[in-house]
Structure formats: structure tokens, C-alpha cells
Motif scaffolding. Sequence first.
Motif, mmCIF file in Angstrom:
data_model
loop_
_atom_site.group_PDB
_atom_site.id
_atom_site.type_symbol
_atom_site.label_atom_id
_atom_site.label_comp_id
_atom_site.label_asym_id
_atom_site.label_seq_id
_atom_site.Cartn_x
_atom_site.Cartn_y
_atom_site.Cartn_z
ATOM 1 N N ILE A 34 -7.045 -19.312 20.392
ATOM 2 C CA ILE A 34 -5.733 -18.699 20.592
ATOM 3 C C ILE A 34 -4.738 -19.737 21.086
ATOM 4 N N ILE A 35 -5.149 -20.519 22.072
ATOM 5 C CA ILE A 35 -4.260 -21.534 22.647
ATOM 6 C C ILE A 35 -3.895 -22.585 21.599
ATOM 7 N N GLU A 36 -4.854 -22.971 20.772
ATOM 8 C CA GLU A 36 -4.582 -23.933 19.701
ATOM 9 C C GLU A 36 -3.550 -23.370 18.723
ATOM 10 N N CYS A 37 -3.682 -22.088 18.403
ATOM 11 C CA CYS A 37 -2.761 -21.448 17.460
ATOM 12 C C CYS A 37 -1.347 -21.393 18.024
ATOM 13 N N VAL A 38 -1.200 -20.974 19.284
ATOM 14 C CA VAL A 38 0.150 -20.852 19.853
ATOM 15 C C VAL A 38 0.782 -22.228 20.079
#
Length: 303
Positions: A34-38
Motif C-alpha cells: 500500500i505504501i509503495e503504491c501511494v
Amino acid sequence: KTINYWKEHYNLSLSLSEEYAHAMFVKGGDSAEIIECVNEIIDNARCLEDSCKAYEVLILALYSSGKKLMAVDQALTILRKLNYPFPSQVDRQLTTDAMETTREFMTGLSIDDLIYYPLMTDELSIQTMKIMDVSLMTFYKAAPALLPLLVSQMIALTSKRGCCNESATAFAAFAFLEMSLLGHFDNAYRIGMLATSMLHHTGASKLMARVFSPVYGVISLWREPVHASIDPLMAASAIGFAEGDADHALACIKLAHRQRFLSGLDLTTLKRDQEDFVKKHFFQSSYFKTSSMRMPCVLKAAL
């Protein structure tokens, strides 16, 4: 030829990435993914407005994965960019002034006033309120000195731009501060009831767990019978889990179990109900399997 989707199809890439990150968070996906995506959204955003939803999910993901101080840092970063800076140090006078200014706006405000209060329409202001809203729990846990300032800024923005969904959570948070910091129980109850009414005014039922946890979990107990808070908390918990707001949903269910005990329910029945609840939600949710909250331990503490 390698296609740069962010360059060739910016709007589609932005929309799909935002929805994917949010869906991953709601279903309890891997926080690192999730953090990589955002972060990819933030790096490719063409303007500040286009990065707001990504920051919103980033703060939630960091908090839920136990990285609360990092969540605070990210919240302060985006709020600074949105022209809502916070001081590096907070003293008692600064907190008192912020609370007093907010109280002046609240004085005389009634439920009838909220019916005719204008709705917020400026998109950037709405996004700012959303970021402030997801930062409330983070500040409460990891930067409590900044919480009164954050709540005051949310209510100030509401007074200038109109009501939005997140205005209800700001009212509930201010009511909690009125009670916990200043001992103004009657005013806290009045503002808490305004917060619940604002949910209906803005149609923000998905935020019920955020509003009901302080209002019916703590504040209403000073004016209403304990058992009157149980059904609202249980209902808010169900909506919170359905909306992916597991932190506040869990707070509601824990508070509801406490109120049930205070209302005379025997511990054997309460323990059985908690075990059934854990089986229903914990073993079916990857969020709780990876969450630092460790739901069974939190619910056991309610006993």
C-alpha cells in the motif's frame, strides 16, 4: 517500447492507483505494498490536489502498521503544503487560545442551525478535512499536544467553508477535549449531540464509528443511562468494519462490551460474546492478522 502510463494516461493511472490503494487498505492488504503504491502516486502527481487522496491512505496505512510517528510526520508534511502548518512546540497558552476560539464558534450553535448550515463545496477544502480527519487518531496516540490544534483547525475550516462529512468527527473530537481536558461535561454533551446530528445533515453515516466512539463511549455516560449507549456503539462498530475503519470499529465494540458489563451483564456471557466476535472478524480478516493492534488481546482487556 515501454509505455509510461503516468505520462500517456495520467488521469486513468491516477484514478486506478487511488482506488487500488484504498481497496487494499480496506481489505487489509500488505502495508508495504500500500505504501509503495501511494508513494508512486505522490511522486507522479502533477499538482498538490492530485496527491491528497494518496496522503490520506498513506497516513492510515502507516498508523495501522504501527508506524505512528511516521504517520504524524506525513500528516504534518501534507498539511504544511496545504497551508496548515503546526508549531514545533506547543505550550499551554497556545492550546487554551485554540480551544477558546473554537468554543466561541460553538456557543449558541444548535441542531436547528446545522439543518440550514451550508455544505462545503470547495474540493481542496474537503480533501484537507479528510486528511485532518484521518490524522485525528494518529495525533491522539502519537502527538497528543497537537490534537487540540488539529481539531480547532478543522472546526475553523468548517466555520469558513461549510459542513462536510468530516465536520462531524471534528465536533466529536472537540467534545471529547472539552470533557477530558477542561471537565466541561455539559458543554461536551451538547457538542457531542451536535456531532451526531451533523452525521445526518451531511449523510456521513460511514463515519459513524469515528463519531460514536467518543460520544457514546465516554461523553454520553455523564448524562444518559449506561445501557443507552450500547446499541449505538454496536451499530457504529458494524458500519466501521464494513467501511474498513477497523481502528474505530474496534474501539466501539470494546466500549460496548464495557458498557454491557457496567449494565449488569455477567462475565461468562460477555466472554462468550467476545469469543464469537473474534471468530467472526479476526479469523476472516487479513487486516487483524497483520495489525499491530492484535484484536483478541485488545478485546480481552475489556473484560
